[in-house]
Write a protein that holds these residues in place. Structure first.
Motif, short mmCIF file in Angstrom:
data_model
loop_
_atom_site.label_atom_id
_atom_site.label_comp_id
_atom_site.label_asym_id
_atom_site.label_seq_id
_atom_site.Cartn_x
_atom_site.Cartn_y
_atom_site.Cartn_z
N UNK A 38 0.80 -1.22 0.00
CA UNK A 38 0.00 0.00 0.00
C UNK A 38 0.84 1.28 0.00
N UNK A 39 2.15 1.14 -0.08
CA UNK A 39 3.01 2.32 -0.08
C UNK A 39 2.78 3.17 -1.34
N UNK A 40 2.96 4.47 -1.20
CA UNK A 40 2.84 5.37 -2.35
C UNK A 40 3.94 5.11 -3.37
N UNK A 41 5.13 4.80 -2.87
CA UNK A 41 6.28 4.56 -3.73
C UNK A 41 7.09 3.42 -3.15
N UNK A 42 7.40 2.43 -3.97
CA UNK A 42 8.18 1.27 -3.55
C UNK A 42 9.49 1.30 -4.30
N UNK A 84 22.35 -4.14 -3.45
CA UNK A 84 22.83 -2.79 -3.17
C UNK A 84 22.50 -1.75 -4.23
N UNK A 85 21.74 -2.12 -5.24
CA UNK A 85 21.38 -1.18 -6.30
C UNK A 85 19.88 -1.03 -6.43
N UNK A 86 19.44 0.18 -6.70
CA UNK A 86 18.03 0.44 -6.95
C UNK A 86 17.70 -0.13 -8.33
#
Length: 132
Positions: free
Chosen positions: A92-96, A102-104
């Motif tokens: 339910x997070x606005x942004x995940x 270690x990297x997005x």
């Protein structure tokens, strides 16, 4: 919890103190969360696996509180950062933000990440099967 301690709220916590009382992992976690909630309107709340040692009912109650507090505090620009390996928690997070080695690697809301079919979708589906 305090009423069950030998000296009530005057009990020294931690085994390193003379006559100190140690707590279970879940009790330490509840104490840390209680301290975090002492501030009624924090601008930044950082929670790292906040429910890892809690029972299901306490976890549910805690996330109900997080959700209500988060919705109420967005008007003043407050931010809550939640680190969790439980995908039902972050759904339910606005942004995940998905971090892999270690990297997005992925960024979006639940629907966007599920549509991408990446690591988030794979792991969410894997965890969801356990509850089906």
């Amino acid at each position: 919890m305090a009423q069950r301690l030998p000296g009530g709220t005057d009990t020294r916590l931690g085994a390193t103190w003379d006559e100190g009382t140690d707590l279970s992992t879940g009790q330490w976690q509840k104490l840390a969360l209680a301290r975090a909630f002492m501030r009624t309107k924090p601008l930044l709340l950082f929670l790292d696996e906040p429910t890892a040692s809690l029972d299901a009912q306490t976890e549910h109650d805690l996330f109900a509180h997080y959700t209500a507090a988060g919705q109420a505090s967005t008007a003043c620009g407050a931010v809550t950062i939640l680190v969790s390996h439980r995908f039902s928690t972050v759904r339910t997070a606005d942004l995940i933000a998905v971090v892999d080695r270690g990297r997005l690697t992925e960024l979006g809301d639940h629907q966007q990440l599920m549509a991408q079919g990446g690591v988030y979708a794979e792991l969410y589906t894997l965890q969801a099967r356990s509850y089906a």
